[in-house]
Design a protein around this motif. Structure first.
Motif, PDB file in Angstrom:
ATOM      1  N   GLY A  57       0.792  -1.220   0.000  1.00  0.00           N
ATOM      2  CA  GLY A  57       0.000   0.000   0.000  1.00  0.00           C
ATOM      3  C   GLY A  57       0.825   1.269   0.000  1.00  0.00           C
ATOM      4  N   LEU A  58       1.946   1.260  -0.722  1.00  0.00           N
ATOM      5  CA  LEU A  58       2.866   2.398  -0.689  1.00  0.00           C
ATOM      6  C   LEU A  58       2.773   3.261  -1.947  1.00  0.00           C
ATOM      7  CD1 LEU A  58       6.029   0.727   0.905  1.00  0.00           C
ATOM      8  CD2 LEU A  58       4.168   1.980   2.014  1.00  0.00           C
ATOM      9  N   GLY A  59       1.633   3.273  -2.591  1.00  0.00           N
ATOM     10  CA  GLY A  59       1.475   4.050  -3.815  1.00  0.00           C
ATOM     11  C   GLY A  59       1.774   5.527  -3.637  1.00  0.00           C
ATOM     12  N   ARG A  60       1.293   6.129  -2.543  1.00  0.00           N
ATOM     13  CA  ARG A  60       1.538   7.561  -2.324  1.00  0.00           C
ATOM     14  C   ARG A  60       3.016   7.841  -2.103  1.00  0.00           C
ATOM     15  NH1 ARG A  60      -2.233  10.073   2.127  1.00  0.00           N
ATOM     16  NH2 ARG A  60      -1.102  11.924   1.406  1.00  0.00           N
ATOM     17  N   ASP A  61       3.680   6.969  -1.351  1.00  0.00           N
ATOM     18  CA  ASP A  61       5.123   7.134  -1.140  1.00  0.00           C
ATOM     19  C   ASP A  61       5.859   7.092  -2.470  1.00  0.00           C
ATOM     20  OD1 ASP A  61       4.825   7.300   1.588  1.00  0.00           O
ATOM     21  OD2 ASP A  61       5.469   5.246   2.003  1.00  0.00           O
ATOM     22  N   VAL A  62       5.511   6.132  -3.292  1.00  0.00           N
ATOM     23  CA  VAL A  62       6.204   5.959  -4.569  1.00  0.00           C
ATOM     24  C   VAL A  62       5.981   7.164  -5.471  1.00  0.00           C
ATOM     25  CG1 VAL A  62       6.312   4.573  -6.677  1.00  0.00           C
ATOM     26  CG2 VAL A  62       6.166   3.446  -4.448  1.00  0.00           C
ATOM     27  N   ARG A  63       4.757   7.676  -5.520  1.00  0.00           N
ATOM     28  CA  ARG A  63       4.497   8.859  -6.356  1.00  0.00           C
ATOM     29  C   ARG A  63       5.334  10.044  -5.897  1.00  0.00           C
ATOM     30  NH1 ARG A  63      -0.687   6.659  -6.259  1.00  0.00           N
ATOM     31  NH2 ARG A  63      -1.328   7.890  -4.454  1.00  0.00           N
ATOM     32  N   MET A  64       5.415  10.245  -4.586  1.00  0.00           N
ATOM     33  CA  MET A  64       6.203  11.366  -4.086  1.00  0.00           C
ATOM     34  C   MET A  64       7.679  11.193  -4.430  1.00  0.00           C
ATOM     35  SD  MET A  64       6.753  12.801  -0.187  1.00  0.00           S
ATOM     36  CE  MET A  64       7.674  11.360   0.329  1.00  0.00           C
ATOM     37  N   LEU A  65       8.220  10.005  -4.173  1.00  0.00           N
ATOM     38  CA  LEU A  65       9.647   9.791  -4.379  1.00  0.00           C
ATOM     39  C   LEU A  65      10.025   9.841  -5.855  1.00  0.00           C
ATOM     40  CD1 LEU A  65      10.317   6.953  -1.774  1.00  0.00           C
ATOM     41  CD2 LEU A  65      10.920   9.375  -1.587  1.00  0.00           C
ATOM     42  N   THR A  66       9.194   9.282  -6.732  1.00  0.00           N
ATOM     43  CA  THR A  66       9.541   9.314  -8.153  1.00  0.00           C
ATOM     44  C   THR A  66       9.429  10.714  -8.743  1.00  0.00           C
ATOM     45  OG1 THR A  66       7.282   8.588  -8.688  1.00  0.00           O
ATOM     46  CG2 THR A  66       8.994   6.890  -8.597  1.00  0.00           C
ATOM     47  N   GLU A  67       8.597  11.568  -8.154  1.00  0.00           N
ATOM     48  CA  GLU A  67       8.558  12.964  -8.594  1.00  0.00           C
ATOM     49  C   GLU A  67       9.734  13.743  -8.016  1.00  0.00           C
ATOM     50  OE1 GLU A  67       4.830  14.833  -7.882  1.00  0.00           O
ATOM     51  OE2 GLU A  67       3.693  13.417  -9.110  1.00  0.00           O
ATOM     52  N   LEU A  68      10.175  13.357  -6.838  1.00  0.00           N
ATOM     53  CA  LEU A  68      11.317  14.034  -6.216  1.00  0.00           C
ATOM     54  C   LEU A  68      12.626  13.595  -6.857  1.00  0.00           C
ATOM     55  CD1 LEU A  68      11.821  16.037  -3.880  1.00  0.00           C
ATOM     56  CD2 LEU A  68      12.089  14.062  -2.358  1.00  0.00           C
ATOM     57  N   VAL A  69      12.674  12.357  -7.367  1.00  0.00           N
ATOM     58  CA  VAL A  69      13.880  11.826  -8.017  1.00  0.00           C
ATOM     59  C   VAL A  69      13.495  11.365  -9.426  1.00  0.00           C
ATOM     60  CG1 VAL A  69      15.840  10.248  -7.761  1.00  0.00           C
ATOM     61  CG2 VAL A  69      14.618  11.029  -5.732  1.00  0.00           C
ATOM     62  N   PRO A  70      13.166  12.290 -10.309  1.00  0.00           N
ATOM     63  CA  PRO A  70      12.702  11.890 -11.649  1.00  0.00           C
ATOM     64  C   PRO A  70      13.838  11.303 -12.478  1.00  0.00           C
ATOM     65  CG  PRO A  70      13.052  14.251 -11.560  1.00  0.00           C
ATOM     66  CD  PRO A  70      13.248  13.759 -10.158  1.00  0.00           C
ATOM     67  N   PRO A  71      13.514  10.431 -13.421  1.00  0.00           N
ATOM     68  CA  PRO A  71      14.549   9.860 -14.294  1.00  0.00           C
ATOM     69  C   PRO A  71      14.975  10.864 -15.355  1.00  0.00           C
ATOM     70  CG  PRO A  71      12.412   9.013 -14.916  1.00  0.00           C
ATOM     71  CD  PRO A  71      12.189   9.865 -13.682  1.00  0.00           C
ATOM     72  N   SER A  72      15.614  11.928 -14.907  1.00  0.00           N
ATOM     73  CA  SER A  72      16.018  13.011 -15.803  1.00  0.00           C
ATOM     74  C   SER A  72      17.430  13.420 -15.436  1.00  0.00           C
ATOM     75  CB  SER A  72      15.057  14.195 -15.650  1.00  0.00           C
ATOM     76  OG  SER A  72      15.135  14.724 -14.340  1.00  0.00           O
ATOM     77  N   SER A  73      17.842  14.560 -15.894  1.00  0.00           N
ATOM     78  CA  SER A  73      19.214  14.998 -15.668  1.00  0.00           C
ATOM     79  C   SER A  73      19.414  15.655 -14.312  1.00  0.00           C
ATOM     80  CB  SER A  73      19.637  15.988 -16.766  1.00  0.00           C
ATOM     81  OG  SER A  73      18.774  17.114 -16.760  1.00  0.00           O
ATOM     82  N   TYR A  74      18.365  15.825 -13.525  1.00  0.00           N
ATOM     83  CA  TYR A  74      18.521  16.508 -12.238  1.00  0.00           C
ATOM     84  C   TYR A  74      17.593  15.927 -11.189  1.00  0.00           C
ATOM     85  CZ  TYR A  74      18.232  19.858  -8.462  1.00  0.00           C
ATOM     86  OH  TYR A  74      18.234  20.418  -7.224  1.00  0.00           O
ATOM     87  N   PHE A  75      18.149  15.733  -9.969  1.00  0.00           N
ATOM     88  CA  PHE A  75      17.345  15.571  -8.761  1.00  0.00           C
ATOM     89  C   PHE A  75      18.140  16.187  -7.621  1.00  0.00           C
ATOM     90  CE2 PHE A  75      19.673  11.540  -9.147  1.00  0.00           C
ATOM     91  CZ  PHE A  75      20.226  11.387  -7.882  1.00  0.00           C
TER      92      PHE A  75
END
Length: 330
Positions: free
Chosen positions: A55-73
């Protein structure tokens, strides 16, 4: 291209970590969770299922937005230096000053899609608000417990083996041989180390030296901290073997235990298959004696641990019920 400029002093201050950094592994694994390379496909599928069960969907959404697979986090999520203890890494990250939090989250905002006229999703973290930071710390612990802890021994063993191979190069041929042998994404053209990179950057070491950190989850290219004023670190991918996911990881009772009682308390329960004093337990958990004592007391209250007094010290040992819980029985 990332160009890292060395001085003569920097070559003498080149360091190689013996194993991965837990905060970098946590951050970079999020990239493989969202956009997995084929190698990480099986892990990503198992991790997603485990996260859904927990049941960690909200955690995952927050973390993946905070650490996006892009050139910056944000750099504060991977503190400079080398951290192998999750609790230490999280404590360091959450102790970041408010001004730096504001600046780093501000750089992230366009990537996260929070443009003008829309609410800033991470304004609590950017403002250093205690509740927001506690929530972030909890999300990191829960994510690590479910997705990384079940596989950490195998992944760390592969990374340690690769780091040991590089260390032998240094002993036999010197530090420049190390820079030449880190992989096809790096080229040593004295006095500059050229690194394949998604953006054009230059990093002058200016006598500060460079810490090289092996990483299991780093992929495609090495990665450095975004802020050139921070202690220089370069995280590089290790040579990975195909057999790193244990068969029992498909039903990760260990991950569920971490979610049930918390990762630190679960780690304590696993360690106590043999007797430990409070100070021994604290050392292995990378925490204080008082914190280890509280964890042992909570486990004892649940009937999972027994404590015996031996002279001036105590010894904590797992009960049969505790062992059954660790191994997913009963």
């Amino acid at each position: 291209m990332l160009s890292i400029r060395f001085s003569g002093a920097d070559l003498g201050r080149l360091r190689l970590a013996a194993e991965p950094d837990v905060m970098w592994e946590t951050a970079l694994s999020l990239h493989q969770l969202v956009r997995p390379d084929p190698f990480f496909g099986p892990w990503s599928r198992l991790a997603r299922r485990a996260l859904a069960r927990a049941g960690l969907g909200r955690d995952v959404r927050m973390l993946t937005e905070l650490v996006p697979p892009s050139s910056y986090f944000p750099d504060f999520l991977t503190p400079p230096g080398h951290t192998t203890c999750l609790e230490t890494g999280i404590d360091t990250a959450l102790s970041t000053g408010k001004e730096r939090l504001r600046v780093e989250i501000g750089r992230l905002a366009p990537v996260a899609g929070t443009g003008p006229g829309r609410p800033v999703r991470f304004e609590g973290i950017a403002g250093g608000r205690p509740a927001a930071l506690r929530h972030l710390g909890g999300a990191l612990r829960r994510y690590h417990a479910v997705t990384l802890a079940p596989y950490a021994p195998a992944a760390a063993a592969l990374a340690r083996g690769d780091a040991a191979r590089h260390a032998r190069q240094v002993l036999q041929r010197g530090s420049e041989a190390l820079l030449c042998g880190l992989g096809p994404q790096l080229r040593w053209r004295p006095p500059v180390l050229e690194v394949d990179y998604p953006v054009v950057r230059r990093l002058d070491l200016a006598g500060r030296g460079l810490l090289l950190v092996p990483s299991f989850f780093c992929h495609n290219h090495p990665i450095a901290l975004a802020d050139p004023e921070l202690t220089p670190v370069l995280v590089f991918p290790v040579v990975r073997g195909p057999l790193w996911i244990p068969r029992e990881a498909a039903t990760p009772a260990g991950a569920e235990l971490d979610v049930l009682i918390g990762p630190t308390r679960a780690a304590a329960l696993r360690l106590l298959d043999t007797g430990h004093s409070t100070s021994e337990l604290a050392a292995r958990l990378c925490t204080s004696d008082s914190s280890a004592s509280r964890h042992a007391a909570a486990l004892r209250g649940a009937g999972l641990v027994v404590t015996e007094r031996l002279g001036t010290s105590v010894r904590h040992t797992r009960t049969a019920l505790g062992t059954s819980l660790v191994h997913g029985g009963g």
